[in-house]
Design a protein around this motif. Sequence first.
Motif, mmCIF file in Angstrom:
data_model
loop_
_atom_site.group_PDB
_atom_site.id
_atom_site.type_symbol
_atom_site.label_atom_id
_atom_site.label_comp_id
_atom_site.label_asym_id
_atom_site.label_seq_id
_atom_site.Cartn_x
_atom_site.Cartn_y
_atom_site.Cartn_z
ATOM 1 N N PRO A 107 0.829 -1.216 0.000
ATOM 2 C CA PRO A 107 0.000 0.000 0.000
ATOM 3 C C PRO A 107 0.862 1.265 0.000
ATOM 4 C CG PRO A 107 -0.840 -1.594 1.577
ATOM 5 C CD PRO A 107 0.477 -2.128 1.105
ATOM 6 N N ASN A 108 0.443 2.249 -0.786
ATOM 7 C CA ASN A 108 1.148 3.525 -0.866
ATOM 8 C C ASN A 108 0.593 4.474 0.192
ATOM 9 O OD1 ASN A 108 2.209 6.072 -1.584
ATOM 10 N ND2 ASN A 108 2.314 5.493 -3.748
ATOM 11 N N ARG A 116 2.540 0.575 -4.379
ATOM 12 C CA ARG A 116 3.855 0.999 -4.857
ATOM 13 C C ARG A 116 4.829 -0.160 -4.755
ATOM 14 N NH1 ARG A 116 7.461 1.518 -0.735
ATOM 15 N NH2 ARG A 116 6.636 1.678 1.382
ATOM 16 N N LYS A 117 5.973 -0.018 -5.446
ATOM 17 C CA LYS A 117 7.055 -0.972 -5.304
ATOM 18 C C LYS A 117 7.833 -0.675 -4.025
ATOM 19 C CE LYS A 117 7.969 -1.649 -10.261
ATOM 20 N NZ LYS A 117 9.020 -1.561 -11.307
ATOM 21 N N LEU A 118 8.528 -1.663 -3.511
ATOM 22 C CA LEU A 118 9.434 -1.436 -2.390
ATOM 23 C C LEU A 118 10.648 -0.660 -2.879
ATOM 24 C CD1 LEU A 118 9.362 -4.980 -0.752
ATOM 25 C CD2 LEU A 118 8.351 -2.903 0.195
ATOM 26 N N THR A 119 11.170 0.218 -2.038
ATOM 27 C CA THR A 119 12.383 0.949 -2.397
ATOM 28 C C THR A 119 13.593 0.042 -2.262
ATOM 29 O OG1 THR A 119 12.806 1.703 -0.138
ATOM 30 C CG2 THR A 119 11.343 3.068 -1.491
#
Length: 255
Positions: A107-108, A116-119
């Motif tokens: 979740p963003n 979102r993607k993981l950083t």
Amino acid sequence: MAGLSLKNVCKVYPNGFEAVKNFNLEIADQEFIIFVGPSGCGKSTTLRMVAGFEIPTSGQILLNGKDITNLPPYKRPINTVFQRYALFPHLDVYDNVAFGLKLKRVPNEKKPGKVRKLTAEEIDEKVVNALKIVDLEEFENRDISTLSGGQQQRVAIARAIVMEPEILLLDEPLGALDLKMRKDMQLELKEMHRKLGITFIYVTHDQEEALTMSDTIVVMNDGVIQQIGRPNEIYDEPANAFVADFIGESNIYTG
């Protein structure tokens, strides 16, 4: 406690073979449960249905009260460690463990309702922690081909637990190891289970492995549960002649 429930689960293949028959089982959260039985008894088929790789012919699989019977594997909070590990030979240890994280969506927080993607930093933190749990902190850049069987098994476990599953499935994960390494890994898996605090469902045909490692044993034969109990109960008070003969060493006389 919330956990996994299998209710009247059956698996019949198109050729008419009944692999699993009327399987009923309640698995508590954080339990270490082992399915044990001879080859072809239905234990791996049951595990594959829990994972989502096989769909039951009838019955229900519930996780924390939610029906996941027909849910695809990637939507289940469940990961599997296979006997042959299925590691990527062209990736090093770090990238093998990070592979699933790079595909994961979360979740963003800044955009409610979006994902979102993981950083890179989040991925790195999770990979480092997973490798620490399996005692491979200094192996991030090693090629898979340079690792021993036990080390490869640890990488496979790290790749599974890094996704933070609620349930970890292990399908004869020690089958490819020599006897001494199997003994060592049995103890290590018990310790990992304690550290992680998640449910382990483990499949083996090795009776000693089942008695040594599990909280609960499910003895299967011909697709049917023969007995469910704690290791000492299964050993001391077998439910029938099959369990008595299969678990441990017995002298059985007709009375």
